[in-house]
Motif scaffolding. Structure first.
Motif, PDB file in Angstrom:
ATOM      1  N   LEU A   1      35.914 -36.527  18.495  1.00 48.07           N
ATOM      2  CA  LEU A   1      35.051 -35.777  19.513  1.00 48.07           C
ATOM      3  C   LEU A   1      34.467 -36.607  20.642  1.00 48.07           C
TER       4      LEU A   1
ATOM      5  N   VAL B   1      33.151 -30.348  24.396  1.00 50.80           N
ATOM      6  CA  VAL B   1      32.944 -30.515  22.918  1.00 50.80           C
ATOM      7  C   VAL B   1      33.078 -28.889  22.004  1.00 50.80           C
ATOM      8  N   ARG B   2      31.794 -28.391  22.654  1.00 44.89           N
ATOM      9  CA  ARG B   2      31.551 -27.162  21.550  1.00 44.89           C
ATOM     10  C   ARG B   2      33.138 -25.993  21.566  1.00 44.89           C
TER      11      ARG B   2
ATOM     12  N   THR C   1      35.755 -27.196  21.873  1.00 47.08           N
ATOM     13  CA  THR C   1      37.066 -27.792  20.721  1.00 47.08           C
ATOM     14  C   THR C   1      37.975 -26.787  19.809  1.00 47.08           C
TER      15      THR C   1
ATOM     16  N   ASN D   1      38.108 -32.885  11.601  1.00 46.26           N
ATOM     17  CA  ASN D   1      36.848 -33.130  12.970  1.00 46.26           C
ATOM     18  C   ASN D   1      36.585 -31.351  12.920  1.00 46.26           C
TER      19      ASN D   1
ATOM     20  N   ALA E   1      33.256 -30.129  14.394  1.00 48.22           N
ATOM     21  CA  ALA E   1      32.397 -29.577  15.806  1.00 48.22           C
ATOM     22  C   ALA E   1      31.845 -28.471  15.752  1.00 48.22           C
TER      23      ALA E   1
ATOM     24  N   GLY F   1      28.855 -27.377  17.222  1.00 53.70           N
ATOM     25  CA  GLY F   1      28.205 -26.802  17.722  1.00 53.70           C
ATOM     26  C   GLY F   1      27.144 -25.981  18.261  1.00 53.70           C
TER      27      GLY F   1
ATOM     28  N   LEU G   1      23.922 -32.218  20.788  1.00 57.21           N
ATOM     29  CA  LEU G   1      25.409 -32.651  20.225  1.00 57.21           C
ATOM     30  C   LEU G   1      24.986 -34.169  19.299  1.00 57.21           C
TER      31      LEU G   1
END
Length: 307
Positions: free
Chosen positions: A204, A240-241, A243, A282, A286, A290, A295
């Motif tokens: 991440l 990232v959000r 993912t 992971n 996330a 999220g 973050l």
């Protein structure tokens, strides 16, 4: 040791920033399968890929893509060797891969992202990430010329098709290979690429700090459509959000387009798929972060960039 180190693989045993450590493990797997004392092509390829990524390969600059770096390709290569091992040990009456194709599969993994690396005479592109949308085709062309130099002439034409299983330039269903065994190799390689990167201890953090800048340089954070421009990723945090949603797409690719080849890791590890365990961990994290306003990612990925 109760925690996994950032520069180590899913077993916390193999340093995936060190080509020597990964080569030793891959050769160990190779010898355990085929009882061969030598793997000349593998040894040459590991030496050459290390030189390539450090800027010591004739005609090429050093790797400057921090996400698609030396650790990434070594993680994929290690995962590929393990999937090959799992297949060979559980294939039953299925076609054997054999030592030559094992070496080909590993070498395709080593060079699957070489298309990100710029040539020294490249005056048009300032960063390798600018090749994002066509790096697979560049890598395929490299392998066609490279394989004859290490004694794998007979695979020069098919290697490019195998590497295309890692990318999105061509739908998997349109990739043509001369025999089913090469489709298997491609499916194993495409699977290794996904599970290796998504199981990385600092996945991440790498998405936020390294992959997003590559996407910006590659021009894929925005997409032109008939109705105008669409923002794919508004920021590194947005990437990232999103993912977990990408994981759903990746899961379908693994199970359907790549035929569930990632499951051969279970045989290699003796029952557990350590890659998928780490991937899911992971993704769960996330999902938890999220919904937060800010973050919280504190791991520190190792760097293999030598510029």
């Amino acid at each position: 040791m109760n925690f996994r180190r950032a520069e180590f693989d899913v077993t916390n045993r193999i340093n995936t920033t060190d080509p020597v450590c990964v080569r030793m493990e891959v050769v160990r797997i190779y010898r355990s399968l085929y009882s061969r004392p030598q793997a000349t092509a593998l040894a040459s390829a590991f030496d050459d890929v290390s030189r390539m990524y450090h800027g010591e390969y004739d005609g090429y600059t050093a790797c400057d893509t921090e996400y698609h770096d030396l650790q990434h390709i070594l993680e994929v290569t290690l995962a590929m060797a393990r999937l090959l091992d799992g297949y060979e040990r559980s294939r039953g009456d299925g076609a054997a891969i054999g030592e030559r194709l094992f070496q080909l599969g590993v070498i395709c993994a080593l060079f699957h992202d070489v298309g990100y690396i710029r040539k020294r005479n490249d005056k048009r592109h300032k960063r390798g990430a600018e090749y994002t949308t066509r790096h697979v085709s560049r890598g395929a062309r490299f392998l066609k010329g490279y394989l004859p130099t290490i004694g794998l002439d007979e695979f020069a034409d098919v290697a490019g098709s195998i590497v295309h299983f890692t990318g999105y330039e061509r739908p998997v269903s349109t990739i043509r290979v001369p025999a089913p065994i090469y489709k298997l190799l491609g499916s194993l390689l495409g699977s290794a690429d996904i599970i290796a990167q998504m199981s990385d201890r600092c996945y991440l953090e790498k998405c936020r700090d390294r992959l997003f800048p590559e996407f910006v340089a590659g021009g894929i954070t925005r997409k032109q459509t008939g109705k105008g421009e669409i923002v794919v990723f508004a920021s590194a945090e947005d990437l990232v959000r999103k993912t977990p949603a990408f994981y759903q797409t990746a899961s379908r690719r693994l199970d359907v387009e790549l035929g569930g080849a990632y499951q051969y890791a279970k045989t290699h590890f003796g029952g557990d798929n350590l890659y998928m365990d780490a991937v899911k961990q992971n993704i769960r994290f996330a999902e938890r972060i999220g919904s937060a306003n800010e973050l919280t990612l504190r791991r520190h990925p190792p760097s293999t960039i030598t510029l």
